[in-house]
Design an enzyme around this catalytic site. Structure first.
Site, short mmCIF file in Angstrom:
data_model
loop_
_atom_site.label_atom_id
_atom_site.label_comp_id
_atom_site.label_asym_id
_atom_site.label_seq_id
_atom_site.Cartn_x
_atom_site.Cartn_y
_atom_site.Cartn_z
N ASP A 219 -44.69 -12.61 -28.44
CA ASP A 219 -44.41 -11.83 -27.23
C ASP A 219 -45.58 -11.93 -26.24
O ASP A 219 -46.66 -12.39 -26.57
CB ASP A 219 -44.16 -10.37 -27.62
CG ASP A 219 -43.55 -9.58 -26.47
OD1 ASP A 219 -42.96 -10.20 -25.56
OD2 ASP A 219 -43.66 -8.33 -26.48
N GLU B 56 -46.11 -15.18 -21.47
CA GLU B 56 -45.87 -15.88 -20.18
C GLU B 56 -47.14 -16.54 -19.67
O GLU B 56 -47.03 -17.58 -19.02
CB GLU B 56 -45.32 -14.88 -19.15
CG GLU B 56 -43.92 -14.38 -19.49
CD GLU B 56 -43.87 -13.47 -20.71
OE1 GLU B 56 -44.86 -12.75 -20.93
OE2 GLU B 56 -42.87 -13.51 -21.44
N ASP C 250 -36.99 -7.86 -21.59
CA ASP C 250 -36.78 -6.42 -21.43
C ASP C 250 -35.62 -6.08 -20.50
O ASP C 250 -35.81 -5.69 -19.35
CB ASP C 250 -38.08 -5.78 -20.93
CG ASP C 250 -39.20 -5.92 -21.96
OD1 ASP C 250 -38.89 -6.27 -23.11
OD2 ASP C 250 -40.36 -5.67 -21.60
C1 GLC Z 1 -42.57 -6.19 -24.54
C2 GLC Z 1 -41.42 -6.84 -25.29
C3 GLC Z 1 -40.66 -5.81 -26.08
C4 GLC Z 1 -41.63 -5.10 -27.01
C5 GLC Z 1 -42.79 -4.49 -26.24
C6 GLC Z 1 -43.86 -3.89 -27.14
O1 GLC Z 1 -42.10 -5.33 -23.57
O2 GLC Z 1 -40.57 -7.52 -24.42
O3 GLC Z 1 -39.62 -6.39 -26.80
O4 GLC Z 1 -40.95 -4.08 -27.71
O5 GLC Z 1 -43.40 -5.48 -25.45
O6 GLC Z 1 -44.40 -4.84 -27.97
#
Ligand code: GLC
Length: 769
Positions: free
Chosen positions: A408, A411, A482
């Site tokens: 995660d 980007e 998200d």
């Molecule tokens: C980002 C991710 C989400 C995750 C959050 C906390 O917003 O896209 O899926 O729950 O981070 O890690």
């Protein structure tokens, strides 16, 4: 007009066309793929394409009026004296024609001064070149009927005509509407259907780029990039399927997943605060008789959001806990973030600094921004040495028994403003910058996770990534980031996942129920229904929003949720077969109707139906309060899976779909493998398999392997051919026997009976009982 073309040279499958002061290189990759390349001063390595995809292909170069003509069996490229390129198919139909006039930007009431003022508040001011001197545009003529698809996970609708999109991987916590031109991924493949002739264009350039697909004008569409070489591929083919297969031939296909990845997955930012909380969720699934394969662990399992740590003050014994869950049939999937905490007492940070593995400011110091752990640094993932280092540490998770890695914030996301353009990253071993490497940061991080999991376990890696570039599908599944608990986001999920599929990402999903904002019982139920065949089948929500576990809304939501989870598991063998097919034919599992019949104009704009392979059509309710809907049935005869009613194709019908009903249609005369009613997908081989006949006669090819490792690549798999003819004669042939654990029994089920066949070891055949 005098021609600037001075001649050409050809060597092997490369043709260099010389102009007075420039040259264009054409590479014949296959009869249906030609690469167009113009060096604009950048190294020409590709992150999307591994190795040389060139196949020996006959072609001709002919002198033509004012230019030359390059011809393969399937494509003709005419290059004129002005460096303009026109592409035709074998029958002479135009596919891609350079636009001869200049762009006419939309009229605006904003002068240069106001542009600054309006931009100061963060508004989009349509500034495409961003002041870059190496900016370029590729402008193509647009036909009145031309429709467009692809581009990965962009917002909006299935057909991209009339919109513009940017490619700059972005963390977008705002509502994803069709006005939002950029999301998390850069997948610059565009498919067009021009006068009924499909084609594709793939622009392999990692710099910030942009597509305007008939938004600015009805006369042209264009691609622009702030920098980089001109490097694009013409993808031909007689059908959209062939064009898509050409794209996945170039950039790679989703490898076979472990079978249990197709099971249901539950997530919420917040579960991972303690082993006790995760246990409660697992208990809920057991208590309410709900199948479940994976629980995801969001950032709270870590110690202070440090990657490669597992907080033992929250988990008494992480390894024992993962094992305990494993005994209950549930696997745990930890998140791993891109930003590494800047902390002199943290071994990963220290090691990365010592070995010089992080991106740097031009002054030579590791560049610091902020993510979850506060001050954080960013691994320079395009360097092999850095990926190897990261991959080696993945063993930390596999030693504890984790089932995969969820990448995660790659980007990369940064909370203290964007990373400046001049941050030093490497392009392989060559010194480069953030401008060039931004869009492949997530790609290279996913690749490191893939390599690490594979090395540590020998199993097919389960990787999820939010950011991606073309080709990331070889290493990772993706989700769309998200989203929110909004009906408009449920509606968008179908075109978004369909376009991701066309763009190579056959294994994708959205956060079921919606991540941000508060869901409702109705929205959650309809989202689950709409996702029944979506490969990545995961409910995920943000910390703080209304709970959206299957039981959170009581009855009847719980029973309906259970019904659909159980139905999903029945279809798992079909989905797994589809993934096997995808590795062979390069076509997505979940797909828009247009992929199966690009000649039917009625399917070119369908946003609320999808197909799974070519025999299942799904028409979910995606509108609040609706309990019936219109369904377009494409060519063929169809059986309503719920009522068994039969319909002819090329028709629009109205179906009832109260809250507990998902309209599903099966192509008449289909055999479906029908999975067992299990709570979890086991690592043990299935001993039985059922095939269901829908209609009166059909045949089907079924794939079987251990669902776990790479032995299938050495021939350890079985193929079964099942056929039922018009006289109801059944034949079951084991057409390939490489995996020892054949089914002991096979059941053939139709509306009126169920016939058992037993495996005869000695003769390697199935015998009717
Ligand atoms: C980002 C991710 C989400 C995750 C959050 C906390 O917003 O896209 O899926 O729950 O981070 O890690």
């Amino acid at each position: 007009m005098s021609s600037k073309l001075t001649g050409y040279e050809s060597q092997d499958q490369q043709v260099t066309v010389n102009f007075v002061d420039s040259k264009l290189e054409l590479f014949v990759i296959t009869p249906t793929i030609v690469r167009i390349f113009k060096n604009r001063g950048r190294s020409d390595n590709s992150y999307a394409i591994d190795g040389d995809k060139t196949q020996k292909t006959p072609y001709e170069v002919i002198k033509a009026d004012n230019g030359i003509k390059l011809q393969t069996d399937n494509l003709t490229l005419k290059i004129d004296g002005d460096e303009k390129i026109d592409v035709y198919d074998a029958k002479g139909n135009p596919l891609v024609l350079d636009y001869r006039q200049s762009r006419e930007p939309l009229p605006t009431d904003m002068d240069a001064e106001h542009r600054k003022t309006v931009g100061a508040e963060g508004h989009d001011v349509g500034d495409l070149n961003h002041g870059e001197s190496n900016y370029y545009e590729v402008i193509k003529a647009l036909s009145a009927d031309e429709q467009f698809y692809g581009l990965g996970d962009k917002t909006g609708f299935l057909n991209k005509r009339g919109y513009e999109y940017g490619n700059w991987n972005s963390d977008v916590p705002q509502v994803h509407t069709e006005a939002m031109t950029k999301l998390y991924k850069t997948i610059p493949v565009l498919y067009g259907i021009k006068n009924n002739h499909p084609y594709g264009l793939f622009f392999d350039n990692t710099y910030k780029s942009h597509f305007d697909i008939g938004k600015e004008s009805d006369a042209y569409y264009f691609y622009s990039a702030v920098d980089g070489n001109l490097d694009y591929y013409i993808l031909g083919g007689d059908s959209l399927q062939e064009v898509v297969a050409n794209y996945t031939y170039l950039t790679g296909r989703v490898p076979l997943p472990q079978k249990w990845l197709l099971g249901y997955q539950q997530s919420r930012w917040g579960y991972s605060v303690s082993d006790q909380r995760v246990r409660e969720i697992a208990d809920g699934f057991a208590k309410y008789d709900l199948p479940l394969d994976v629980i995801h662990l969001d950032i709270d399992y870590m110690t202070g959001y440090r990657d490669f740590t597992w907080d033992e003050s929250k988990y008494a014994d992480p390894k024992a806990f993962v094992a305990e869950m494993g005994r209950r049939g549930i696997r745990l999937m930890p998140i791993l973030d891109a930003g590494v905490k800047k902390d002199d007492d943290y071994d990963i940070y220290k090691e990365g600094i010592e070995k010089d593995y992080f991106a740097k400011s031009p002054d030579g110091r590791a560049y610091v921004n902020q993510v979850w752990p506060g001050d954080a640094v960013f691994p320079d993932f395009a360097r092999k040495e850095v990926r190897d280092w990261w991959a080696k540490h993945i063993k930390f998770y596999t030693d504890l028994g984790a089932c995969g890695i969820w990448n995660d914030m790659n980007e990369p996301a940064s909370f203290k403003g964007p990373l400046p353009d001049d941050i030093v990253f490497h392009n392989g071993e060559e010194v480069s910058d953030h401008r060039r490497m931004h869009n492949v940061f997530g790609h290279n991080m996913a690749r490191a996770a893939y390599d690490g999991l594979k090395a540590a376990t020998g199993k097919r890696p389960y990787v999820i990534t939010r950011a991606a570039y073309s080709g990331t599908q070889k290493y990772s599944t993706v989700w769309t980031g998200d989203n929110q608990s909004l009906w408009s986001h449920l509606q968008m999920a179908i075109p978004q996942l369909s376009n991701l599929g066309l763009s190579g990402f056959a294994f994708a999903g959205t956060d079921i129920g919606g991540f941000q904002a508060n869901t409702t019982a109705e929205l959650l139920t309809r989202w689950l229904e709409a996702s029944l065949f979506v490969p990545l089948f995961r409910n995920h929500a943000q910390m703080g929003v209304r709970y959206q576990e299957p039981w959170s809304f009581g009855e009847p939501t719980l029973s309906i949720y259970r019904k659909f989870l159980k139905l999903r598991y029945r279809f798992v063998p079909y989905l797994y077969d589809q993934f096997y097919q995808e590795t062979q034919n390069g076509l997505p599992v979940m797909r828009p109707l247009v992929l199966n019949d690009d000649q039917d104009p009625k399917v070119r704009n369908i946003n609320d139906e999808y197909m799974v392979g070519d025999t299942i059509l799904v028409a979910p309710i995606v509108e609040q309060g609706a309990d019936k809907r219109l369904v377009y049935l494409p060519a063929g005869d169809w059986i309503d899976f719920n009522s068994q009613a039969e319909y002819g194709g090329h028709t629009m019908i109205i179906v009832d779909a109260p809250i507990d009903t998902l309209p599903i249609f099966i192509k008449k005369n289909t055999i479906l493998p029908w999975g067992q009613a299990v709570k979890h997908i086991s690592d043990q081989p299935d001993r039985f398999m059922t095939f269901r006949l829908l209609g009166s006669q059909a045949s089907y090819d079924h794939y079987q392997d251990d669902g776990l490792d790479f032995n299938y690549q050495h021939g350890e798999y079985n193929l079964y051919h099942v056929a039922i003819d018009a006289n109801q004669q059944i034949t079951i042939n084991l057409t390939k026997h490489g995996y020892p654990a054949t089914y002991e029994k096979i059941f053939i089920e139709s509306n009126h009976d169920c016939i058992e066949f037993d495996f005869d070891q000695q003769n390697q055949t199935y015998i009717r009982q």
